[in-house]
Design an enzyme around this catalytic site. Structure first.
Site, PDB file in Angstrom:
ATOM      1  N   ASN A 187     -88.222  89.637 -47.147  1.00 15.77           N
ATOM      2  CA  ASN A 187     -89.578  89.074 -47.122  1.00 15.77           C
ATOM      3  C   ASN A 187     -90.375  89.805 -46.043  1.00 15.77           C
ATOM      4  O   ASN A 187     -90.164  89.576 -44.851  1.00 15.77           O
ATOM      5  CB  ASN A 187     -89.476  87.566 -46.822  1.00 15.77           C
ATOM      6  CG  ASN A 187     -90.829  86.917 -46.637  1.00 15.77           C
ATOM      7  OD1 ASN A 187     -91.869  87.519 -46.952  1.00 15.77           O
ATOM      8  ND2 ASN A 187     -90.833  85.691 -46.142  1.00 15.77           N
ATOM      9  N   LYS A 234     -93.386  89.491 -45.333  1.00 17.30           N
ATOM     10  CA  LYS A 234     -94.443  88.617 -44.779  1.00 17.30           C
ATOM     11  C   LYS A 234     -95.766  89.381 -44.660  1.00 17.30           C
ATOM     12  O   LYS A 234     -96.078  90.222 -45.497  1.00 17.30           O
ATOM     13  CB  LYS A 234     -94.004  88.041 -43.432  1.00 17.30           C
ATOM     14  CG  LYS A 234     -92.632  87.388 -43.468  1.00 17.30           C
ATOM     15  CD  LYS A 234     -92.394  86.490 -42.294  1.00 17.30           C
ATOM     16  CE  LYS A 234     -90.948  86.049 -42.283  1.00 17.30           C
ATOM     17  NZ  LYS A 234     -90.700  84.920 -41.434  1.00 17.30           N
ATOM     18  N   HIS A 239     -91.841  78.765 -49.393  1.00 15.04           N
ATOM     19  CA  HIS A 239     -91.388  79.308 -48.108  1.00 15.04           C
ATOM     20  C   HIS A 239     -91.901  78.409 -46.979  1.00 15.04           C
ATOM     21  O   HIS A 239     -92.997  77.843 -47.075  1.00 15.04           O
ATOM     22  CB  HIS A 239     -91.895  80.746 -47.932  1.00 15.04           C
ATOM     23  CG  HIS A 239     -91.295  81.410 -46.734  1.00 15.04           C
ATOM     24  ND1 HIS A 239     -91.808  81.241 -45.480  1.00 15.04           N
ATOM     25  CD2 HIS A 239     -90.213  82.220 -46.611  1.00 15.04           C
ATOM     26  CE1 HIS A 239     -91.059  81.927 -44.618  1.00 15.04           C
ATOM     27  NE2 HIS A 239     -90.080  82.525 -45.285  1.00 15.04           N
ATOM     28  N   GLU A 261     -93.261  78.965 -44.253  1.00 12.15           N
ATOM     29  CA  GLU A 261     -94.600  79.274 -43.718  1.00 12.15           C
ATOM     30  C   GLU A 261     -95.685  78.794 -44.679  1.00 12.15           C
ATOM     31  O   GLU A 261     -96.781  78.395 -44.247  1.00 12.15           O
ATOM     32  CB  GLU A 261     -94.700  80.779 -43.419  1.00 12.15           C
ATOM     33  CG  GLU A 261     -93.893  81.114 -42.165  1.00 12.15           C
ATOM     34  CD  GLU A 261     -93.173  82.433 -42.187  1.00 12.15           C
ATOM     35  OE1 GLU A 261     -93.597  83.353 -42.923  1.00 12.15           O
ATOM     36  OE2 GLU A 261     -92.162  82.555 -41.469  1.00 12.15           O
ATOM     37  N   GLU A 269     -83.296  77.615 -45.731  1.00 13.56           N
ATOM     38  CA  GLU A 269     -83.871  78.232 -44.544  1.00 13.56           C
ATOM     39  C   GLU A 269     -84.253  77.149 -43.537  1.00 13.56           C
ATOM     40  O   GLU A 269     -85.362  76.592 -43.617  1.00 13.56           O
ATOM     41  CB  GLU A 269     -85.111  79.038 -44.916  1.00 13.56           C
ATOM     42  CG  GLU A 269     -84.846  80.161 -45.894  1.00 13.56           C
ATOM     43  CD  GLU A 269     -85.886  81.262 -45.747  1.00 13.56           C
ATOM     44  OE1 GLU A 269     -85.516  82.368 -45.364  1.00 13.56           O
ATOM     45  OE2 GLU A 269     -87.070  80.988 -45.986  1.00 13.56           O
ATOM     46  N   GLY A 323     -87.465  83.336 -37.828  1.00  8.05           N
ATOM     47  CA  GLY A 323     -88.261  84.130 -36.906  1.00  8.05           C
ATOM     48  C   GLY A 323     -88.042  83.779 -35.445  1.00  8.05           C
ATOM     49  O   GLY A 323     -88.804  84.197 -34.581  1.00  8.05           O
ATOM     50  N   SER A 335     -83.280  84.335 -39.266  1.00 10.84           N
ATOM     51  CA  SER A 335     -82.790  85.245 -38.224  1.00 10.84           C
ATOM     52  C   SER A 335     -81.502  85.980 -38.618  1.00 10.84           C
ATOM     53  O   SER A 335     -80.648  86.245 -37.770  1.00 10.84           O
ATOM     54  CB  SER A 335     -82.620  84.496 -36.898  1.00 10.84           C
ATOM     55  OG  SER A 335     -83.874  83.991 -36.455  1.00 10.84           O
TER      56      SER A 335
END
Ligand code: PEP
Length: 253
Positions: free
Chosen positions: A10, A12, A96, A98, A168, A174, A214
């Protein structure tokens, strides 16, 4: 049952045209003929076409990071599933963290996006995961159950044949704070068991569940050796083709 490995990168909101195309070339050189693992990259929308060109006739597939669940119309800034198909996308990320926590996608919107993606022939990676405060309050499985049930309700196991799930944990994305293999395995096993109840044993045994949060070349082998972890969804490390390739090869390491 033997499930094949699936690893997604990804990208991003990173890179610009030149660096995106260079990364695609590097990924292709390292993984373009990789067997035994399915590899997908998820570039930002403006780079889908040039990245798809670079990856043509390679074994690396391309996906989008999101879609809007309408066919067309007055939805300024949005991108439809058929637009994504028309530029060569096979896959799409749905839900996702985010999107959920920065842009406010709620469970109902995630469910609509999943339905439309599948109706248009895109293969979905449905992302689920708990926030730190939910884990600390002992609510991890309640959150995962709610996210899965809302998204998958009304879809038969047959309709979900192409689905990949990405577990996730939000606190690991991140942050550099990767879940331990045992923490991740516990959640993956719970998800599989939950799906056994909602969609049957054959589906639960076959569905691939990626871990995301991560992941790097240096920690991937411990995660991917767990019995219910079938791959990884990778953010930061997917921007380095050598590290991304190491993750793809970690199951065999
Ligand atoms: C992600 O974007 O899905 C992700 C897991 O990011 P990172 O690998 O950077 O934690």
């Amino acid at each position: 049952m033997a499930r094949s490995v699936v690893v997604g990168g990804n990208w991003k909101m990173h890179l610009e045209l030149d660096s995106a195309v260079a990364l695609a070339s590097d990924v292709r050189n390292r993984l373009g003929s990789q067997r035994g693992a399915e590899v997908i990259v998820f570039p930002p929308f403006p780079f889908l076409v040039p990245v798809a060109e670079r990856l043509r006739e390679s074994r690396v597939a391309i996906g989008a990071q999101d879609l809007w669940p309408e066919a067309k119309g007055a939805f300024t800034g949005a991108v439809s599933a058929s637009m994504l198909r028309s530029v060569g996308c096979e896959w799409v990320l749905i839900g996702h963290s985010e999107r959920r926590h920065v842009f406010g996608d709620d469970d109902a919107l995630v469910a609509r996006k999943l339905t439309v993606a599948m109706a248009e022939g895109l293969k979905p990676v449905l992302c689920v995961g708990e926030r730190l405060e939910e884990r600390q309050a002992g609510r991890t499985f309640e959150v995962l159950g709610r996210q899965l049930d809302t998204a998958l309700a009304g879809h038969t196991a047959a309709a979900l044949a192409s689905l990949v799930i990405a577990y996730e944990p939000v606190w690991a994305i991140g942050t550099g704070q990767v879940a331990t293999p045992a923490q991740a395995q516990e959640a993956h096993a719970w998800i599989r068991d939950h799906l056994r109840g909602t969609h049957g044993a054959a589906f639960a045994d076959a569905v691939r569940i990626q871990y995301g949060g991560s992941v790097k070349g240096s920690n991937a082998a411990g995660l991917l050796s767990q019995p219910d972890i079938d791959g990884a969804l990778v953010g930061g490390a997917s921007l380095q083709a050598d590290d991304f390739a190491a993750i793809v090869r970690a199951r065999a390491a």
